[in-house]
Motif scaffolding. Sequence first.
Motif, PDB file in Angstrom:
ATOM      1  N   TRP A 153       0.860  -1.180   0.000  1.00  0.00           N
ATOM      2  CA  TRP A 153       0.000   0.000   0.000  1.00  0.00           C
ATOM      3  C   TRP A 153       0.898   1.232   0.000  1.00  0.00           C
ATOM      4  CZ3 TRP A 153       0.924  -3.243   4.022  1.00  0.00           C
ATOM      5  CH2 TRP A 153       1.412  -2.711   5.214  1.00  0.00           C
ATOM      6  N   ASN A 154       0.347   2.394   0.228  1.00  0.00           N
ATOM      7  CA  ASN A 154       1.129   3.630   0.165  1.00  0.00           C
ATOM      8  C   ASN A 154       0.965   4.464   1.425  1.00  0.00           C
ATOM      9  OD1 ASN A 154      -0.176   3.183  -2.807  1.00  0.00           O
ATOM     10  ND2 ASN A 154       1.934   3.871  -2.974  1.00  0.00           N
ATOM     11  N   VAL A 155       1.936   5.326   1.639  1.00  0.00           N
ATOM     12  CA  VAL A 155       1.769   6.437   2.569  1.00  0.00           C
ATOM     13  C   VAL A 155       2.143   7.702   1.815  1.00  0.00           C
ATOM     14  CG1 VAL A 155       2.128   5.147   4.702  1.00  0.00           C
ATOM     15  CG2 VAL A 155       4.090   6.149   3.533  1.00  0.00           C
ATOM     16  N   VAL A 156       1.400   8.776   2.077  1.00  0.00           N
ATOM     17  CA  VAL A 156       1.648  10.054   1.416  1.00  0.00           C
ATOM     18  C   VAL A 156       1.815  11.144   2.471  1.00  0.00           C
ATOM     19  CG1 VAL A 156       0.445   9.469  -0.713  1.00  0.00           C
ATOM     20  CG2 VAL A 156      -0.824  10.468   1.182  1.00  0.00           C
ATOM     21  N   GLN A 157       2.575  12.139   2.124  1.00  0.00           N
ATOM     22  CA  GLN A 157       2.804  13.247   3.041  1.00  0.00           C
ATOM     23  C   GLN A 157       1.853  14.399   2.687  1.00  0.00           C
ATOM     24  OE1 GLN A 157       6.651  15.304   2.899  1.00  0.00           O
ATOM     25  NE2 GLN A 157       6.691  15.298   5.140  1.00  0.00           N
ATOM     26  N   MET A 158       1.111  14.842   3.694  1.00  0.00           N
ATOM     27  CA  MET A 158       0.169  15.934   3.486  1.00  0.00           C
ATOM     28  C   MET A 158       0.803  17.270   3.870  1.00  0.00           C
ATOM     29  SD  MET A 158      -2.290  14.327   2.142  1.00  0.00           S
ATOM     30  CE  MET A 158      -3.700  15.448   2.175  1.00  0.00           C
ATOM     31  N   GLU A 159       0.024  18.336   3.691  1.00  0.00           N
ATOM     32  CA  GLU A 159       0.568  19.675   3.929  1.00  0.00           C
ATOM     33  C   GLU A 159       1.004  19.898   5.377  1.00  0.00           C
ATOM     34  OE1 GLU A 159      -2.495  20.287   0.573  1.00  0.00           O
ATOM     35  OE2 GLU A 159      -2.263  19.042   2.351  1.00  0.00           O
ATOM     36  N   ASP A 160       0.446  19.111   6.305  1.00  0.00           N
ATOM     37  CA  ASP A 160       0.835  19.278   7.710  1.00  0.00           C
ATOM     38  C   ASP A 160       2.151  18.583   8.038  1.00  0.00           C
ATOM     39  OD1 ASP A 160       0.130  16.627   7.648  1.00  0.00           O
ATOM     40  OD2 ASP A 160      -1.470  16.777   9.131  1.00  0.00           O
ATOM     41  N   GLY A 161       2.780  17.972   7.021  1.00  0.00           N
ATOM     42  CA  GLY A 161       4.059  17.304   7.214  1.00  0.00           C
ATOM     43  C   GLY A 161       3.945  15.878   7.692  1.00  0.00           C
ATOM     44  N   LYS A 162       2.742  15.439   8.035  1.00  0.00           N
ATOM     45  CA  LYS A 162       2.529  14.075   8.520  1.00  0.00           C
ATOM     46  C   LYS A 162       2.232  13.132   7.353  1.00  0.00           C
ATOM     47  CE  LYS A 162       0.757  15.589  13.030  1.00  0.00           C
ATOM     48  NZ  LYS A 162      -0.377  15.548  13.971  1.00  0.00           N
ATOM     49  N   TRP A 163       2.493  11.842   7.619  1.00  0.00           N
ATOM     50  CA  TRP A 163       2.289  10.816   6.601  1.00  0.00           C
ATOM     51  C   TRP A 163       1.017  10.030   6.900  1.00  0.00           C
ATOM     52  CZ3 TRP A 163       5.641  10.055   2.401  1.00  0.00           C
ATOM     53  CH2 TRP A 163       6.791  10.841   2.425  1.00  0.00           C
ATOM     54  N   TYR A 164       0.227   9.758   5.856  1.00  0.00           N
ATOM     55  CA  TYR A 164      -1.047   9.061   6.006  1.00  0.00           C
ATOM     56  C   TYR A 164      -1.132   7.909   5.000  1.00  0.00           C
ATOM     57  CZ  TYR A 164      -2.382  13.299   8.561  1.00  0.00           C
ATOM     58  OH  TYR A 164      -2.433  14.345   9.458  1.00  0.00           O
ATOM     59  N   GLY A 165      -1.836   6.864   5.400  1.00  0.00           N
ATOM     60  CA  GLY A 165      -1.939   5.676   4.566  1.00  0.00           C
ATOM     61  C   GLY A 165      -2.999   5.778   3.490  1.00  0.00           C
ATOM     62  N   ALA A 166      -2.768   5.050   2.409  1.00  0.00           N
ATOM     63  CA  ALA A 166      -3.746   4.933   1.319  1.00  0.00           C
ATOM     64  C   ALA A 166      -3.638   3.512   0.761  1.00  0.00           C
ATOM     65  CB  ALA A 166      -3.474   5.958   0.227  1.00  0.00           C
ATOM     66  N   ASP A 167      -4.727   2.766   0.836  1.00  0.00           N
ATOM     67  CA  ASP A 167      -4.734   1.377   0.388  1.00  0.00           C
ATOM     68  C   ASP A 167      -5.769   1.234  -0.723  1.00  0.00           C
ATOM     69  OD1 ASP A 167      -4.881  -1.347   0.004  1.00  0.00           O
ATOM     70  OD2 ASP A 167      -4.840  -1.837   2.141  1.00  0.00           O
ATOM     71  N   LEU A 168      -5.344   1.416  -1.956  1.00  0.00           N
ATOM     72  CA  LEU A 168      -6.269   1.374  -3.086  1.00  0.00           C
ATOM     73  C   LEU A 168      -6.809  -0.022  -3.314  1.00  0.00           C
ATOM     74  CD1 LEU A 168      -4.805   4.121  -3.518  1.00  0.00           C
ATOM     75  CD2 LEU A 168      -5.109   3.752  -5.969  1.00  0.00           C
ATOM     76  N   THR A 169      -6.011  -1.033  -3.021  1.00  0.00           N
ATOM     77  CA  THR A 169      -6.456  -2.406  -3.242  1.00  0.00           C
ATOM     78  C   THR A 169      -7.742  -2.687  -2.477  1.00  0.00           C
ATOM     79  OG1 THR A 169      -4.151  -3.109  -3.458  1.00  0.00           O
ATOM     80  CG2 THR A 169      -5.787  -4.831  -3.108  1.00  0.00           C
ATOM     81  N   ASN A 170      -7.747  -2.328  -1.205  1.00  0.00           N
ATOM     82  CA  ASN A 170      -8.911  -2.598  -0.369  1.00  0.00           C
ATOM     83  C   ASN A 170     -10.012  -1.555  -0.515  1.00  0.00           C
ATOM     84  OD1 ASN A 170      -8.292  -5.091   1.047  1.00  0.00           O
ATOM     85  ND2 ASN A 170      -6.640  -3.954   2.018  1.00  0.00           N
ATOM     86  N   ASP A 171      -9.743  -0.500  -1.255  1.00  0.00           N
ATOM     87  CA  ASP A 171     -10.776   0.498  -1.521  1.00  0.00           C
ATOM     88  C   ASP A 171     -11.424   0.319  -2.885  1.00  0.00           C
ATOM     89  OD1 ASP A 171     -11.215   1.999   0.713  1.00  0.00           O
ATOM     90  OD2 ASP A 171      -9.736   3.541   0.246  1.00  0.00           O
ATOM     91  N   ASP A 172     -10.918  -0.635  -3.678  1.00  0.00           N
ATOM     92  CA  ASP A 172     -11.516  -0.882  -4.994  1.00  0.00           C
ATOM     93  C   ASP A 172     -12.659  -1.874  -4.827  1.00  0.00           C
ATOM     94  OD1 ASP A 172     -12.189  -1.313  -7.610  1.00  0.00           O
ATOM     95  OD2 ASP A 172     -10.136  -1.609  -8.295  1.00  0.00           O
ATOM     96  N   GLY A 173     -13.872  -1.387  -5.007  1.00  0.00           N
ATOM     97  CA  GLY A 173     -15.047  -2.221  -4.787  1.00  0.00           C
ATOM     98  C   GLY A 173     -15.501  -3.022  -5.981  1.00  0.00           C
ATOM     99  N   GLY A 174     -14.774  -2.959  -7.116  1.00  0.00           N
ATOM    100  CA  GLY A 174     -15.166  -3.724  -8.290  1.00  0.00           C
ATOM    101  C   GLY A 174     -16.192  -2.990  -9.136  1.00  0.00           C
ATOM    102  N   GLU A 175     -16.904  -3.758  -9.943  1.00  0.00           N
ATOM    103  CA  GLU A 175     -17.823  -3.167 -10.911  1.00  0.00           C
ATOM    104  C   GLU A 175     -19.005  -2.463 -10.254  1.00  0.00           C
ATOM    105  OE1 GLU A 175     -18.769  -5.631 -14.450  1.00  0.00           O
ATOM    106  OE2 GLU A 175     -17.605  -7.141 -13.370  1.00  0.00           O
ATOM    107  N   LEU A 176     -19.590  -3.057  -9.227  1.00  0.00           N
ATOM    108  CA  LEU A 176     -20.813  -2.505  -8.660  1.00  0.00           C
ATOM    109  C   LEU A 176     -20.560  -1.202  -7.920  1.00  0.00           C
ATOM    110  CD1 LEU A 176     -22.526  -5.783  -7.368  1.00  0.00           C
ATOM    111  CD2 LEU A 176     -22.893  -4.563  -9.524  1.00  0.00           C
ATOM    112  N   SER A 177     -19.435  -1.130  -7.247  1.00  0.00           N
ATOM    113  CA  SER A 177     -19.077   0.092  -6.537  1.00  0.00           C
ATOM    114  C   SER A 177     -17.597   0.328  -6.785  1.00  0.00           C
ATOM    115  CB  SER A 177     -19.359  -0.045  -5.039  1.00  0.00           C
ATOM    116  OG  SER A 177     -19.010   1.144  -4.363  1.00  0.00           O
TER     117      SER A 177
END
Length: 222
Positions: free
Chosen positions: A190-214
């Motif tokens: 998965w990923n972590v990205v740095q936001m404007e506040d200087g902190k790092w936050y997670g992003a997991d596209l695999t588990n956020d991809d709901g497939g065709e219906l969503s």
Amino acid sequence: MLSDSVIPVYDALKKHLLDEKRCDKMEFDASYQTAVRFAFSALLEDHPELFWVDEMLDDISIYTDSHGKKKISVVFRELYPGSFDDIEKGWNELAHAVSIIKYARASESRYDTLQAIQAYICDSVSNNRTVSDDYSVYLDSFVAPLLRCGTDEGKLICRGYARSFKAVCNQFDIPCVIIYGQTFDFGHAWNVVQMEDGKWYGADLTNDDGGELSPHYYNYFL
């Protein structure tokens, strides 16, 4: 995070492979043999745009030049025969994705940009198109969604989502790192990205991809 002895090698590899998009061999002083491996691995993680390069760096040979100085020769291999030819197409599609995301984002905030990047990638790999044999090796690459090589759920593995997200983040100069670990006792990326506040936050596209219906959620987004 690289040592001072590795950074010059990293910069040389970056110039050769990423900036100049060359596939021919490189030569270094023999003392850099270990540094080359570290730098090469780091470069591929930093720049998934190098989708055409085989990450197995086995073609390293040591020789003595005409001046009696030991050197190493490094040969880079294409991911599969002909993948080098896809460089222009891959980069054109990456530029196209960036232009759509710039148009889609509601504001100039980094949050909205990242949300638009996630939506674009998850929508692109949920389209029910058939993966050809030629591109099956790209299932862990950013090229799958950009060249529409992904199909429905499971056709783009987690590493592909993470690399896709980072490749596009690179184009927006958003600090992004690929993380490897486990989820539900399985290997995962998965990923972590740095936001404007200087902190790092997670992003997991695999588990956020709901497939065709969503097509996508934001349950694991920042």
